[in-house]
Every structure is written in C-alpha cells, then in structure tokens.
Design a protein around this motif. Structure first.
Motif, PDB file in Angstrom:
ATOM      1  N   SER A   1     -22.449   2.890  12.239  1.00  0.00           N
ATOM      2  CA  SER A   1     -23.788   3.413  11.979  1.00  0.00           C
ATOM      3  C   SER A   1     -24.557   3.612  13.286  1.00  0.00           C
ATOM      4  CB  SER A   1     -24.547   2.462  11.059  1.00  0.00           C
ATOM      5  OG  SER A   1     -25.872   2.871  10.907  1.00  0.00           O
ATOM      6  N   GLN A   2     -24.472   2.651  14.178  1.00  0.00           N
ATOM      7  CA  GLN A   2     -25.150   2.771  15.464  1.00  0.00           C
ATOM      8  C   GLN A   2     -24.570   3.917  16.280  1.00  0.00           C
ATOM      9  OE1 GLN A   2     -24.741  -1.140  17.156  1.00  0.00           O
ATOM     10  NE2 GLN A   2     -26.519  -1.950  16.061  1.00  0.00           N
ATOM     11  N   GLN A   3     -23.254   4.101  16.201  1.00  0.00           N
ATOM     12  CA  GLN A   3     -22.621   5.188  16.942  1.00  0.00           C
ATOM     13  C   GLN A   3     -23.091   6.538  16.403  1.00  0.00           C
ATOM     14  OE1 GLN A   3     -18.368   5.329  16.534  1.00  0.00           O
ATOM     15  NE2 GLN A   3     -18.113   6.548  18.396  1.00  0.00           N
ATOM     16  N   ILE A   4     -23.175   6.665  15.099  1.00  0.00           N
ATOM     17  CA  ILE A   4     -23.639   7.916  14.499  1.00  0.00           C
ATOM     18  C   ILE A   4     -25.083   8.171  14.875  1.00  0.00           C
ATOM     19  CG2 ILE A   4     -24.156   9.034  12.299  1.00  0.00           C
ATOM     20  CD1 ILE A   4     -21.652   7.594  11.195  1.00  0.00           C
ATOM     21  N   GLN A   5     -25.917   7.128  14.856  1.00  0.00           N
ATOM     22  CA  GLN A   5     -27.317   7.286  15.241  1.00  0.00           C
ATOM     23  C   GLN A   5     -27.437   7.736  16.692  1.00  0.00           C
ATOM     24  OE1 GLN A   5     -29.249   3.582  14.376  1.00  0.00           O
ATOM     25  NE2 GLN A   5     -29.051   3.834  12.167  1.00  0.00           N
ATOM     26  N   GLN A   6     -26.614   7.197  17.554  1.00  0.00           N
ATOM     27  CA  GLN A   6     -26.642   7.602  18.958  1.00  0.00           C
ATOM     28  C   GLN A   6     -26.198   9.058  19.115  1.00  0.00           C
ATOM     29  OE1 GLN A   6     -24.135   4.731  20.868  1.00  0.00           O
ATOM     30  NE2 GLN A   6     -25.714   3.133  20.909  1.00  0.00           N
TER      31      GLN A   6
ATOM     32  N   MET B   1     -30.044  15.741  19.212  1.00  0.00           N
ATOM     33  CA  MET B   1     -31.450  16.139  19.116  1.00  0.00           C
ATOM     34  C   MET B   1     -32.058  16.303  20.505  1.00  0.00           C
ATOM     35  SD  MET B   1     -32.281  16.706  16.042  1.00  0.00           S
ATOM     36  CE  MET B   1     -34.035  16.813  16.249  1.00  0.00           C
ATOM     37  N   ASP B   2     -31.729  15.400  21.411  1.00  0.00           N
ATOM     38  CA  ASP B   2     -32.232  15.522  22.783  1.00  0.00           C
ATOM     39  C   ASP B   2     -31.744  16.815  23.433  1.00  0.00           C
ATOM     40  OD1 ASP B   2     -33.600  13.128  22.572  1.00  0.00           O
ATOM     41  OD2 ASP B   2     -32.016  11.956  23.565  1.00  0.00           O
TER      42      ASP B   2
END
Length: 75
Positions: free
Chosen positions: A48-53, A59-60
């Motif tokens: 989940s953290q990897q996908i969020q990153q 987006m950036d």
C-alpha cells in the motif's frame, strides 16, 4: 399472460446486463503490483505504501509539466 411476458423480458434483460457488467468488471482489473517490480513481495501495508508513493510521484510529474498556452489571437 401479458404480465408473464413482461416479467420474463425484464429478468432476461437483467441477466444480460449482469453478465455484461461482470465481464466488464473482470476485464478492467489491474494487478496492484506490476510484475516488472519483482512480483508481490512484502506485506499488504508495504504494498500500500509503495502504491501511494508511485501515485505521488506520478502526480508530481504531471504537475511539473507545463500547460500549453492559448493563442493570443483576439477576433
């Protein structure tokens, strides 16, 4: 007699729509972790953290792209 045909037609239409929705739902699924990154290793929280990153980085990158300016031709 007419109501039996109506109910049969509605059930048939509902069945067709249900099958199409199921087909669309199963074909649109995307694996959460792409195979190019070594498969599904780690816990669900790490994934989940990897996908969020990844989403944050995308987006950036999108926010850094310059937008095309409109032409200044006034008519």
């Amino acid at each position: 007699m007419r109501s039996i045909f109506t109910i049969t037609a509605l059930v048939l239409a509902l069945g067709i729509v249900g099958m199409l929705a199921k087909k669309q739902w199963t074909s649109s699924r995307v694996p959460l972790v792409p195979a190019a990154q070594g498969g599904a290793t780690g816990t669900a929280q790490q994934q989940s953290q990897q996908i969020q990153q990844q989403v944050q980085q995308q987006m950036d990158q999108l926010m850094q792209k310059p937008r095309p300016m409109p032409d200044d031709e006034s008519k």
